[in-house]
Design an enzyme around this catalytic site. Structure first.
Site, PDB file in Angstrom:
ATOM      1  N   ASP A   1      33.838  41.315  39.897  1.00  0.00           N
ATOM      2  CA  ASP A   1      33.825  41.724  38.485  1.00  0.00           C
ATOM      3  C   ASP A   1      32.490  41.425  37.808  1.00  0.00           C
ATOM      4  O   ASP A   1      32.291  41.779  36.642  1.00  0.00           O
ATOM      5  CB  ASP A   1      34.958  41.034  37.729  1.00  0.00           C
ATOM      6  CG  ASP A   1      36.312  41.564  38.170  1.00  0.00           C
ATOM      7  OD1 ASP A   1      36.376  42.698  38.677  1.00  0.00           O
ATOM      8  OD2 ASP A   1      37.312  40.839  38.018  1.00  0.00           O
TER       9      ASP A   1
ATOM     10  N   ARG B   1      31.573  51.590  37.694  1.00  0.00           N
ATOM     11  CA  ARG B   1      30.594  50.625  37.152  1.00  0.00           C
ATOM     12  C   ARG B   1      29.186  50.818  37.717  1.00  0.00           C
ATOM     13  O   ARG B   1      28.215  50.378  37.094  1.00  0.00           O
ATOM     14  CB  ARG B   1      31.092  49.193  37.377  1.00  0.00           C
ATOM     15  CG  ARG B   1      32.250  48.877  36.437  1.00  0.00           C
ATOM     16  CD  ARG B   1      32.787  47.486  36.580  1.00  0.00           C
ATOM     17  NE  ARG B   1      33.725  47.206  35.500  1.00  0.00           N
ATOM     18  CZ  ARG B   1      34.608  46.215  35.504  1.00  0.00           C
ATOM     19  NH1 ARG B   1      34.675  45.391  36.544  1.00  0.00           N
ATOM     20  NH2 ARG B   1      35.406  46.031  34.480  1.00  0.00           N
TER      21      ARG B   1
ATOM     22  N   GLY C   1      44.693  46.901  35.498  1.00  0.00           N
ATOM     23  CA  GLY C   1      44.934  47.182  36.912  1.00  0.00           C
ATOM     24  C   GLY C   1      45.758  46.090  37.572  1.00  0.00           C
ATOM     25  O   GLY C   1      46.607  46.365  38.426  1.00  0.00           O
TER      26      GLY C   1
ATOM     27  N   SER D   1      43.084  36.540  35.659  1.00  0.00           N
ATOM     28  CA  SER D   1      43.915  36.673  36.865  1.00  0.00           C
ATOM     29  C   SER D   1      44.992  35.599  36.907  1.00  0.00           C
ATOM     30  O   SER D   1      46.162  35.879  37.229  1.00  0.00           O
ATOM     31  CB  SER D   1      43.044  36.516  38.115  1.00  0.00           C
ATOM     32  OG  SER D   1      42.153  37.584  38.228  1.00  0.00           O
TER      33      SER D   1
ATOM     34  N   ARG E   1      33.680  45.090  30.524  1.00  0.00           N
ATOM     35  CA  ARG E   1      32.570  44.376  31.171  1.00  0.00           C
ATOM     36  C   ARG E   1      31.232  45.118  31.019  1.00  0.00           C
ATOM     37  O   ARG E   1      30.174  44.497  31.056  1.00  0.00           O
ATOM     38  CB  ARG E   1      32.891  44.105  32.639  1.00  0.00           C
ATOM     39  CG  ARG E   1      34.128  43.224  32.807  1.00  0.00           C
ATOM     40  CD  ARG E   1      34.162  42.508  34.128  1.00  0.00           C
ATOM     41  NE  ARG E   1      35.516  42.073  34.442  1.00  0.00           N
ATOM     42  CZ  ARG E   1      36.120  41.001  33.917  1.00  0.00           C
ATOM     43  NH1 ARG E   1      35.485  40.224  33.064  1.00  0.00           N
ATOM     44  NH2 ARG E   1      37.368  40.694  34.254  1.00  0.00           N
TER      45      ARG E   1
HETATM   46  C1  S3P Z   1      42.030  41.028  40.207  1.00  0.00           C
HETATM   47  C2  S3P Z   1      41.473  41.497  41.363  1.00  0.00           C
HETATM   48  C3  S3P Z   1      40.242  42.319  41.414  1.00  0.00           C
HETATM   49  C4  S3P Z   1      39.472  42.267  40.105  1.00  0.00           C
HETATM   50  C5  S3P Z   1      40.368  42.396  38.913  1.00  0.00           C
HETATM   51  C6  S3P Z   1      41.413  41.284  38.899  1.00  0.00           C
HETATM   52  C7  S3P Z   1      43.253  40.217  40.276  1.00  0.00           C
HETATM   53  O1  S3P Z   1      40.598  43.663  41.674  1.00  0.00           O
HETATM   54  O2  S3P Z   1      38.491  43.284  40.081  1.00  0.00           O
HETATM   55  O3  S3P Z   1      39.614  42.318  37.702  1.00  0.00           O
HETATM   56  O4  S3P Z   1      43.625  39.565  39.283  1.00  0.00           O
HETATM   57  O5  S3P Z   1      43.893  40.210  41.343  1.00  0.00           O
HETATM   58  P1  S3P Z   1      40.761  44.232  43.177  1.00  0.00           P
HETATM   59  O6  S3P Z   1      41.851  43.522  43.810  1.00  0.00           O
HETATM   60  O7  S3P Z   1      41.077  45.689  42.979  1.00  0.00           O
HETATM   61  O8  S3P Z   1      39.415  44.030  43.808  1.00  0.00           O
END
Ligand code: S3P
Length: 430
Positions: free
Chosen positions: A317, A348, A96, A24, A390
């Site tokens: 996660d 998941r 994502g 992140s 994961r």
């Molecule tokens: C992330 C936020 C999370 C997490 C993803 C990374 C980020 O997702 O699951 O692996 O870097 O902002 P969500 O915001 O959809 O919960």
């Protein structure tokens, strides 16, 4: 041909490791480094596929990002208004975070862009960012009425907003904060529980006016961001696999150095401690605005617990590997309020229920979580990653305490977040 890996049972997990940089924080370092004025250097950047998708996207918008010999990055920032229209579709791969944060950022640019991703990403919901961005004046089109990628964005002309998000999502919050940089006035995002706050911390570190308050955060538009030196801590979500490996494998003692322990991410430590796990935080310090520590883990007799509420986004996660810890805990673990797990890289809840069950685990899926009854050992056999990094790594950890080897199919996906996972696992196993 997909790659398979066979993991043998282990007698203990021992030694000292350093896990790669936080995914992140690595994404955000490229984004803010590109929007800042002057040079940003990034040490400890995660060289995984997800982060490379972000890196390539910013290169495609004219940003010079140089990779130095030691893996460090040097980004020549373009300033808030310096990005150029990309001349091709931007491919976010499996990431994502790339697609959702970029949708917010691109909504603020006075040009046209298109974002897409791999077959998994193209199934994941985008309305959660597209909806609130549209209320700021963004023009975004996508399949299924704007819910699915590819997304086409004609940016510019944003107005500030106050948005109350129905889900605790750092990706939604961050997309709006990034769009808010391009709106006059103050943009506010509220969320039901606090999700990871790396965007807020890094925006502040680069000079933006970001104000967290109970239940939300606001950002003032049109800030001047200044290039900085960023040191990315190790990813607690990667460390989590080794924490659980050491806890469930008798005879283990493992030191994981340089782990980011931001309280919005450290739910895994709270959950594992509540299960009876021995985890000590050593040498606690702050690096580039983020808390960091070394984590010492010893094998422990775990017991089942109930997990729900505000710890869920703080460990979002980690639920695949938490289900592995629960599989070897005495009694029953109940996970609730975790409906978001259904829309991650894969579903998941379904994936862990099916794969642990294949090895004799006692797992029942619920709409918003799982009920897991502990067992002494799993059986050997064949399992699938479902193409999700994961799931692959969680099943590798579970295999350490199986009665016979486990073969995991489709394991190349671990390169998205943790390319050195298999080597480190080999290094520490007894
Ligand atoms: C992330 C936020 C999370 C997490 C993803 C990374 C980020 O997702 O699951 O692996 O870097 O902002 P969500 O915001 O959809 O919960």
């Amino acid at each position: 041909m997909t790659q398979t890996r066979t993991v043998h049972p282990a007698d203990g997990v021992r030694g000292e490791i350093i896990v790669p940089g936080d995914k992140s924080i690595s994404h955000r370092s490229i984004m803010l480094g590109s929007l800042a004025e002057g040079t940003t250097t990034v040490r400890g950047f995660l060289h995984g596929e997800d982060n490379h998708a972000t890196l390539k996207a910013f290169r495609a918008m004219g940003v010079s990002i140089e990779e130095l010999a030691d893996g460090m990055l040097r980004i020549e920032g373009k300033g808030l208004d310096g990005l150029a229209e990309p001349d091709d579709v931007i491919d976010c791969g499996n990431s994502g975070t790339t697609i959702r944060l970029m949708t917010g950022l691109l909504a603020g640019q006075p040009f046209f862009s298109v974002l897409t991703g791999d077959r998994y990403l193209r199934k994941r919901p985008m309305k959660r960012v597209v909806g609130p961005l549209a209320s700021m004046g963004a023009r975004i089109w996508g399949r299924r009425g704007g819910d699915l990628a590819p997304l086409a964005i004609q940016g510019g002309g944003l107005k500030a907003t106050a948005y109350e998000s129905p889900i605790a999502s750092a990706q939604v919050k961050s997309a709006l904060l990034l769009a808010g940089l391009y709106a006059e006035g103050v943009t506010t995002v509220r969320e039901p529980h606090l999700s990871r706050d790396h965007s807020e911390r890094m925006l502040t570190y680069f000079g933006a006016d970001v104000r967290p308050f109970p239940g939300g955060v606001s950002v003032t538009g049109r800030p001047r961001l200044t290039g900085r030196e960023v040191q990315v801590p190790g990813d607690i979500s990667s460390a989590a696999f080794f924490m659980v490996a050491a806890l469930i494998t008798p005879g283990s003692e493992l030191l994981i150095r340089n782990v980011g322990v931001n309280p919005t991410r450290s739910g895994i430590i709270d959950i594992l401690r509540a299960m009876g796990g021995t985890l000590e935080l050593l040498n606690e310090r702050e690096v580039s605005g983020e808390p960091v520590a070394d984590v010492l883990v010893r094998s422990s007799a775990l017991r089942g617990i109930e997990v729900g509420g505000d710890v869920v986004p703080r460990a979002i996660d980690e639920f695949p590997v938490i289900s592995v810890a629960a599989t070897f805990a005495e009694g029953i673990t109940v996970v609730r309020d975790a409906h978001e797990l259904r829309v991650k890289e894969t579903d998941r809840i379904a994936a862990m229920t099916s794969e642990l069950s294949r090895l004799g685990g006692k797992v029942e899926a619920r709409e918003d979580g799982m009920v897991i009854e502990g067992v002494e050992r799993l059986a050997g056999g064949n399992v699938s990653s479902h193409g999700d990094h994961r799931i692959a790594m969680s099943m590798a950890v579970a295999s350490l305490r199986a009665a016979a080897p486990v073969t995991i199919d489709d394991t190349e996906c671990t390169a998205t977040s943790f390319p050195s996972f298999w080597e480190l696992l080999e290094q520490v196993r007894g």
